[in-house]
Design a protein around this motif. Structure first.
Motif: not given
Length: 204
Positions: A83-106
């Motif tokens: 998407v840009d120098a700081d963001m990517v997208e995984i087009n074949d994965y739908n994360a809507a409805g999943l638990k919220a990410h714990t910021a800063g992990t992974g």
């Protein structure tokens, strides 16, 4: 070396980038993972080229994205869209409805791009089976292959006439880089698979 799987269609022109990964596993720290469809991952200055493969590791909260193995298996690496120098997208994965990410992990784990500058050419042999005689040979000399260090890719470029020379079926192939001044380096296993799809206007 990875086993590659690519496909082309008979009677069509081809301009296909084959990404050249090194054996060095690299990591970009994840800041946030958005619950979007498709999923978007922020990792500051990630350094990934568009179309590269990466796996999510050790993310908390949204654990469904995580690779099960450390290091990730080849099948756990997903193609990303930059998407840009700081963001990517995984087009074949739908994360809507999943638990919220714990910021800063992974981390985004990926095999670092292979520098193509030391190479003057490449060749690709297509065979019916491993160890068989080549049925088609593509090279940078004849223009059917092209080295592109900007995208860290070997481009397969075939005309509609050239794609008609192989019957619609599965083949194996290998690709070798030719080092300036001598030396040959394989970038994929000899049982990598090329699928030739039938023409869309026939009943092959």
């Amino acid at each position: 070396m990875n086993k590659l799987t690519i496909s082309i269609r008979r009677g069509s022109t081809v301009a296909l980038p084959i990404r050249v990964e090194s054996s060095v596993l690299s990591y970009a720290q994840i800041t946030t993972i958005a619950n979007t469809a498709p999923v978007r991952i922020t990792a500051t200055a990630h350094g990934l080229p568009d179309g590269w493969r990466a796996a999510v590791m050790n993310a908390k909260g949204i654990t469904q994205l995580n690779a099960a193995w450390n290091p990730p298996k080849d099948s756990e690496l997903r193609t990303i869209v930059v998407v840009d120098a700081d963001m990517v997208e995984i087009n074949d994965y739908n994360a809507a409805g999943l638990k919220a990410h714990t910021a800063g992990t992974g981390q985004l784990a990926y095999y670092a791009p292979h520098d193509l500058m030391p190479y003057e050419g490449a060749r690709m042999n297509v065979k019916a089976k491993v160890g068989g005689e080549p049925l088609a040979i593509y090279t940078t000399t004849d223009g059917t292959l092209e080295l592109d260090n900007a995208t860290k890719a070997v481009w397969l470029k075939l005309s509609d006439t050239e794609t008609m020379l192989l019957a619609a079926k599965n083949y194996v192939f290998d690709i070798e880089l030719l080092r300036t001044g001598g030396g040959v380096e394989a970038i994929c296993t000899a049982d990598s698979v090329l699928t030739v799809l039938p023409e869309v206007t026939t009943t092959e």
